[in-house]
Write a protein that holds these residues in place. Structure first.
Motif, PDB file in Angstrom:
ATOM      1  N   GLN A   7       0.847  -1.187   0.000  1.00 55.03           N
ATOM      2  CA  GLN A   7       0.000   0.000   0.000  1.00 55.03           C
ATOM      3  C   GLN A   7       0.885   1.240   0.000  1.00 55.03           C
ATOM      4  OE1 GLN A   7      -2.972   0.117   3.056  1.00 55.03           O
ATOM      5  NE2 GLN A   7      -3.643   2.193   2.559  1.00 55.03           N
ATOM      6  N   VAL A   8       0.689   2.091  -1.003  1.00 56.74           N
ATOM      7  CA  VAL A   8       1.555   3.260  -1.156  1.00 56.74           C
ATOM      8  C   VAL A   8       0.766   4.574  -1.170  1.00 56.74           C
ATOM      9  CG1 VAL A   8       3.403   1.998  -2.337  1.00 56.74           C
ATOM     10  CG2 VAL A   8       1.514   2.986  -3.671  1.00 56.74           C
ATOM     11  N   ARG A   9      -0.525   4.516  -0.931  1.00 54.10           N
ATOM     12  CA  ARG A   9      -1.307   5.748  -0.905  1.00 54.10           C
ATOM     13  C   ARG A   9      -2.320   5.688   0.238  1.00 54.10           C
ATOM     14  NH1 ARG A   9      -5.351   6.413  -5.870  1.00 54.10           N
ATOM     15  NH2 ARG A   9      -6.300   7.770  -4.310  1.00 54.10           N
ATOM     16  N   ASP A  10      -2.723   6.866   0.694  1.00 52.61           N
ATOM     17  CA  ASP A  10      -3.730   7.015   1.750  1.00 52.61           C
ATOM     18  C   ASP A  10      -3.357   6.282   3.030  1.00 52.61           C
ATOM     19  OD1 ASP A  10      -5.168   8.524  -0.028  1.00 52.61           O
ATOM     20  OD2 ASP A  10      -6.563   6.932  -0.571  1.00 52.61           O
ATOM     21  N   LEU A  11      -2.067   6.231   3.327  1.00 53.09           N
ATOM     22  CA  LEU A  11      -1.637   5.535   4.540  1.00 53.09           C
ATOM     23  C   LEU A  11      -2.164   6.222   5.803  1.00 53.09           C
ATOM     24  CD1 LEU A  11       2.082   4.693   3.674  1.00 53.09           C
ATOM     25  CD2 LEU A  11       0.127   3.145   3.669  1.00 53.09           C
TER      26      LEU A  11
ATOM     27  N   ASN B 142     -12.474  10.348   3.387  1.00 54.61           N
ATOM     28  CA  ASN B 142     -12.383  11.205   2.200  1.00 54.61           C
ATOM     29  C   ASN B 142     -13.805  11.367   1.683  1.00 54.61           C
ATOM     30  OD1 ASN B 142     -11.819  12.545  -0.181  1.00 54.61           O
ATOM     31  ND2 ASN B 142      -9.959  11.353  -0.586  1.00 54.61           N
TER      32      ASN B 142
END
Length: 347
Positions: free
Chosen positions: A3-7, A12
């Protein structure tokens, strides 16, 4: 897959588009005409065509719209009494910059409970602006988030960029596309360079990332805002409202070939955030104008129904009605005294 986004994003939530909210809380033709006329009046004051004194006055922030409307109704009567000499615009501040953390304003947290119902905050902001306009008062606010103007700017007569954001390229670009006159405050340190550079940048064409009325991301291109000016608000090194400070500011503005119209904030660092000192600061500003310095086109005052401020957060039922939950304000009776003194001094 890693996982590389929204950590670190926990929510949202989509907002209504600006077009949707402006249709839901629509401005009338009469309100639009009033805003256009008030902006023209402020432009004329900044350019010296209208010799009245521009006074931006009202609560540090709006947290209770009932008390805010009561204040507006009282202020509208006062404004009518002095309209020949003083042009009054009400502070209607919905966004509050925080040095660390704290309540961020009605738009961000309209329920004052940390629920951050921004959609409702925007709805309340538009509704309240219409109510203030219907009293006959022009409106003023500080624009903090660059998306906010798409939702409320059509109901604003004058706006400010605060000391913390005057150096921000994002805010200078935003200012270049705004339709109303706008003041840049000197930096929190107190120097004028950032504000002078901001006036210069905002007066030029810019292209930047923005949000269209339809809610989609867009590339916004502007023609530049020619109606920007400086606001002296003091800084870490102390106040900057004295005649000597004003003379230095005029020299700096003129040598930089930007507007030399000066507004002075009698609150913030100019009174050390002490509401009891604010009247003396304001009277000094008015004495300079009365003595013939017409480069001082206006002033700012933080004023509410009740003087001082109160701690927040606390249970909402314990809040004092009509008293600020952000910076300290002078009370309305003191405001009346100062405004009537202004009208008399400038007669």
């Amino acid at each position: 897959m890693a996982q590389v986004r929204d950590l670190h994003v926990t929510k949202n939530i989509p907002l209504p588009t600006p077009a949707t909210l402006m249709q839901e809380v629509a401005r009338s033709n009469e309100q639009a005409e009033f805003i256009a006329n008030s902006r023209n009046t402020i432009r004329d004051i900044l350019e010296g065509k209208d010799k009245r004194f521009l006074l931006i006055v009202g609560p540090c922030s709006i947290h209770d719209t009932k008390a805010g409307l009561e204040y507006a109704q009282k202020l509208a009567k006062l404004a009518d009494e002095v309209k020949d000499k003083v042009y009054i615009v009400m502070r209607v501040y919905f966004e509050k910059p925080r040095t660390t953390v704290g309540w961020k304003g009605l738009i961000m947290d309209p329920h004052l409970d940390g629920s951050d119902d921004i959609a409702e905050g925007l709805r309340q902001a538009r509704t309240f602006l219409r109510e203030v306009i219907d009293t006959g008062l022009p409106t003023a606010t500080e624009l903090l988030d660059p998306i906010t103007p798409q939702y409320i700017a059509d109901l604003i007569s004058w706006s400010a960029i605060g000391a913390r954001t005057t150096e921000s390229q994002t805010h200078r670009q935003m200012a270049s596309g705004l339709s109303m006159p706008l003041g840049f405050k000197n930096s929190t340190a107190g120097d004028l360079v950032a504000a002078v550079n901001a006036i210069n940048a905002a007066g030029r064409p810019q292209t930047f990332l923005g949000v269209a009325e339809s809610g989609v991301a867009s590339a916004v291109t502007t023609s530049g805002n020619p109606d920007c000016h400086i606001i002296l608000r003091g800084g870490e090194n102390g106040p900057n409202f004295s005649a000597d400070d004003v003379a230095l500011a005029i020299d700096k503005l003129q040598s930089s070939d930007v507007s030399d119209a000066i507004m002075i904030d009698a609150s913030h660092a100019n009174c050390a955030k002490d509401d009891t000192k604010m009247p003396a600061v304001y009277r000094d500003i008015i004495s300079q104008r009365a003595a013939g310095n017409d480069k001082i086109v206006g002033a700012m005052l933080e004023s509410h129904l009740v003087s001082g401020n109160q701690k927040f957060p606390q249970p909402l039922e314990d809040l004092t009605y009509g008293q600020s939950i952000t910076d300290k304000c002078i009370d309305f009776d003191t405001t009346v005294t100062l405004v009537k003194e202004t009208s008399k001094a400038l007669s």
